[in-house]
Write an enzyme that holds these catalytic residues in place. Sequence first.
Site, short mmCIF file in Angstrom:
data_model
loop_
_atom_site.label_atom_id
_atom_site.label_comp_id
_atom_site.label_asym_id
_atom_site.label_seq_id
_atom_site.Cartn_x
_atom_site.Cartn_y
_atom_site.Cartn_z
N TRP A 1 -4.29 -9.51 -1.23
CA TRP A 1 -4.38 -9.00 -2.59
C TRP A 1 -3.26 -8.01 -2.93
CZ3 TRP A 1 -8.21 -9.29 1.07
CH2 TRP A 1 -9.22 -10.24 0.84
N ASP A 2 -2.31 -7.79 -2.04
CA ASP A 2 -1.29 -6.76 -2.23
C ASP A 2 -1.94 -5.38 -2.32
OD1 ASP A 2 1.22 -5.65 -2.52
OD2 ASP A 2 1.34 -6.03 -4.67
N PHE A 3 -2.95 -5.16 -1.48
CA PHE A 3 -3.62 -3.86 -1.43
C PHE A 3 -2.90 -2.95 -0.42
CE2 PHE A 3 -8.02 -5.42 -3.05
CZ PHE A 3 -7.61 -5.21 -4.35
#
Length: 791
Positions: free
Chosen positions: A465-467
């Site tokens: 999630w590109d966290f």
Amino acid sequence: MATGRSPRGLPRILQWLLVVLMAVIGLAVAGLGAKLASVGGSWYFVIIGVVMLIAAWFIAKNRRGGIVLYAVAFLASIIWAVSDAGWEFWPLFSRLFTFGVLALLAALVWPFLGHSATVRKAPAFGVAAVLAIILLVSAGGMFRPQTLVTASEPVPVKPVAPGEAQKNWEHWGNTTRGDRFAALDQINKQNVNQLQVAWTAHTGDIPKSNGSGAEDQNTPLQVGDTLFVCTPYSKVLALDVDSGKEKWRYDSKATAPNWQRCRGLGYYEDTQAAAAPAAETQPAACPRRLFLPTTDARLIAINADTGKACEDFGNHGVVDLSVGMGEIKPGYYQQTSTPLVAGNVVVVGGRVADNFSTGEPPGVVRAFDVHSGKLAWAWDPGNPNLTGEPPAGSTYTRGTPNVWSAMSYDAKLNLIYLPTGNATPDFFAGERTALDDKYSSSIVAVDATTGQVRWHYQTTHHDLWDFDLPSQPLLYDLPDGKGGTTPVLVQTSKQGMIFMLNRQTGQPVAKVEERPVPAGNIEGERYSPTQPYSVGMPMIGNQTLKESDMWGATPIDLLLCRIQFKEMRHQGVFTPPGLDRSLQFPGSLGGMNWGSVSVDPNNSLMFVNDMRLGLANYMVPRANVAKNASGIEMGIVPMDGTPFGAMRERFLSPLGIPCQKPPFGTMSAVDLKSGKVVWQVPVGTVQDTGPLGIRMHLPIPIGMPTLGASLSTQSGLLFFAGTQDFYLRAFDTANGKEIWKSRLPVGSQSGPMTYVSPKTGKQYIIINAGGARQSPDRGDYIIAYALPDKQ
């Protein structure tokens, strides 16, 4: 039904205005409502739309029955709106205000339909007056902040004790602990409304909003009588703290095709040389040096007194950060965050271009001797055994998790804390290695002397999630209630969670639960069955959305957002990407981002700003990905080397407004001892933005996405400018109430900072104003505020 002659004059105009509005809105609501119902949404809109069409027809025929029918529907709408949205202002406003305006017109028209001579006008006009008052009060409510959490207890202000006042602001977060707290109280709650511009300086570097990614996000440093500022184009200015007059300027002549910014400088002072008698030592070439990270991957040491490069550092003042990295395409690796000065080393990570391909430049973190520039150690996430430069002919491990945000340092524990991202690309991770998964989206504590990992803690498993961990960790000594303290690290995240760990051991101090999360079905991908949820600290702006959470400025875009939501898959924070369109909330910008937090250590309060922007995405099979795809911000990202590209779109209405209910950005005060939110308020207005990007010029405090750092002072003030309108604000740290603001020439993404001049004893608040993220208005301002001189 009563019928009669048509009204004349103004009543006739009002009648047909009502008919046209009711018919047009009813037709749109009925049609879109049918679409919503067909995808499993509420049937309310179909019903109200059809009723409006019937009512409009009757009113056009001069029949009061049409108004009776609409009145019943309007009363039913009030009941439905409350049941659907609760008693929250903004959701109710969007559902009812337009229909309320139609009800007002209907009340005005009522006496003139049918046998108007026999109808008493006073009751109808009385209803119209009541409706008008309600609508006016509702419209006025738009200009009042809708506090989400109200403070319930007073917060004391502790005066600065003699000798304890802050002397300098030497690091990006004021200290290497990332607290952004100033022990200064000359400017306080009682006199902050007297603040005025003391001086304004210009950097000469206006960040261009032409797709190059240039942004002024700098927080200046102050040492003694000098302020040090870096610009988006990797230049450094030294200014007099009392006048803003330029002392010197250094131009690194850096070039980059994108992502041009400098959030801060590093500072080192050779205290031993400064303390030794002049007769016993030779003057150091650079006893006080600044470290400039450039957008073309260099680290430059600059004499803080002269503005000249420190010849003893690296190659005539420059360390080439491309050494050992392998191929670096233009714009694929650069320095954007501040370097960390930790004892006798200066430490850098690096921003790596997201989502272009696998095998991008390495995510290595390196420490260099502050004097010589020689490599002291390296931490390669893909090869922890490699602690220096790679052997000839090889490189650091490519495509590994990187550290693009700011790091923190505990001198007592001799630990540096690294907030890591994930191995690129972001949304497909089937090719990631075990070490990629081990260290991605984690806090990694390394020994400041050797770079060896002491512990690490992961906040997102197998991140799809590109966290990334985007913010500087806060190091804080938490009172334990027994007269002692616990050394904690507090980490905010893009997924709207706050993790509190023992910074000595890496174990959670606030409870974290591993919870099951949904799995996806992308071929070649793997999924973590659980994810960590930090339940012992507040979760901010990351609720699982439902249809009733959708919002719009009008019933039409409310409907369009509800339709869009029902057509997407949404399973909470960790909704896995798929071939179908899914909703990620918060999106990849956050939640919380690089601005990090500030703290009031005297009351154990931490201040957190956030943004609430969803991301609609879906995977794109490789054959369907255009060759020129880039998608640095939004659009299709290529993710070469994987079977897919990925489409990323902001979850917005056709008017360009976030589809979920306001606020879209807040400021929160969190009690670090109890783990509770003390207060939470919306931040920012639509004065300088609005639907379709058209400025509304209205100070409606709806709460807009925030980006930037805050500043807390011992006088109980919290300064913040990272909003989408052009203001520097001061809030009361006890309750979140705005007690002062100053209009800026353009917006700001920079962190406010403060100091007291050693010459005049005057306290200044400094802010860079180079332009808000979404705004085309740009500038090169450095603005200093101070209290007026005593008469």
